[in-house]
Scaffold this active site. Structure first.
Site, mmCIF file in Angstrom:
data_model
loop_
_atom_site.group_PDB
_atom_site.id
_atom_site.type_symbol
_atom_site.label_atom_id
_atom_site.label_comp_id
_atom_site.label_asym_id
_atom_site.label_seq_id
_atom_site.Cartn_x
_atom_site.Cartn_y
_atom_site.Cartn_z
ATOM 1 N N ASP A 7 1.051 -1.429 0.025
ATOM 2 C CA ASP A 7 -0.265 -0.059 0.246
ATOM 3 C C ASP A 7 0.784 0.985 0.044
ATOM 4 O O ASP A 7 1.638 1.731 1.155
ATOM 5 C CB ASP A 7 -0.562 -0.122 1.290
ATOM 6 C CG ASP A 7 -2.014 1.676 1.279
ATOM 7 O OD1 ASP A 7 -2.218 1.687 0.016
ATOM 8 O OD2 ASP A 7 -1.999 1.966 2.277
ATOM 9 N N GLU A 68 -0.613 -1.864 -4.930
ATOM 10 C CA GLU A 68 -2.548 -0.188 -4.521
ATOM 11 C C GLU A 68 -1.908 0.255 -5.882
ATOM 12 O O GLU A 68 -0.799 1.453 -5.995
ATOM 13 C CB GLU A 68 -2.485 -0.235 -3.799
ATOM 14 C CG GLU A 68 -4.027 1.060 -4.409
ATOM 15 C CD GLU A 68 -4.338 1.544 -2.472
ATOM 16 O OE1 GLU A 68 -5.469 0.596 -2.173
ATOM 17 O OE2 GLU A 68 -4.386 2.692 -2.390
ATOM 18 N N ASP A 141 -2.240 0.996 6.853
ATOM 19 C CA ASP A 141 -1.741 0.518 5.721
ATOM 20 C C ASP A 141 -1.390 -0.740 5.630
ATOM 21 O O ASP A 141 -1.738 -1.117 5.054
ATOM 22 C CB ASP A 141 -0.100 1.765 5.729
ATOM 23 C CG ASP A 141 -0.876 2.945 5.918
ATOM 24 O OD1 ASP A 141 -1.633 3.923 5.323
ATOM 25 O OD2 ASP A 141 -1.064 3.417 7.471
#
Length: 175
Positions: A7, A68, A141
């Protein structure tokens, strides 16, 4: 399949390592958050992120990396930092020859919760449940990185097999 999910973030970059196969419960290997100091110069922050991701890849030896995909936000400064961190994550995986796949936030949410509109709390709750954890991964996160890894195992494995089959057909190898 062992997957390292990322992430991306310049100040906080979540990393999660999960093992599993499509359609089966996954197993947590580990999760981390890489922090960089906003007061440091950008090149130093990017080097720290690169070294940390490279070390985690070497330690956990994933078979692939899931990152991501950066999406447009109203805050250009935030999206720039996220994009830079994302590029470092893609590079860290590609440098050692790993397949790297990117997923939108909606794809990840849909994979782990069944809804592409799920909020962070729902994603964290499902990651906790899917990995059979005693407590939710913190900060968010880390939970998001684990969700990316789960998404890749459940969706990316199928995606990779389809791409390989299509490539074989183009080469004339599948009949």
């Amino acid at each position: 399949m062992r997957v390292l999910g990322v992430d991306p973030g310049l100040t906080r970059c979540g990393v999660g390592v999960v093992e599993g196969v499509p359609g089966r419960p996954c197993t947590l290997i580990g999760y981390y958050v890489i922090y960089t100091d906003p007061n440091d110069d950008l090149p130093l922050r990017l080097v720290h992120l690169d070294r940390s991701l490279t070390d985690l890849i070497a330690e956990h030896r994933p078979e692939s990396v899931a990152v991501e995909r950066v999406f447009a936000q109203h805050n250009v400064r935030t999206v720039m930092g996220t994009a830079q961190a994302s590029g470092i994550a893609v590079l860290a995986g590609a440098r050692v020859g790993l397949p790297v796949e990117t997923y939108t936030p909606s794809e990840v949410k849909a994979a782990v919760t069944g809804s592409g509109r799920a909020d962070k709390a729902q994603v964290t709750s499902m990651v906790t449940r899917l990995l059979r954890l005693d407590a939710p991964p913190r900060p968010a996160d880390a939970a998001d990185a684990l969700a990316l890894a789960i998404c890749h195992i459940w969706r990316g494995g199928t995606r990779a097999r389809l791409a390989a089959a299509q490539a074989a057909v183009r080469r004339g190898g599948a009949r």
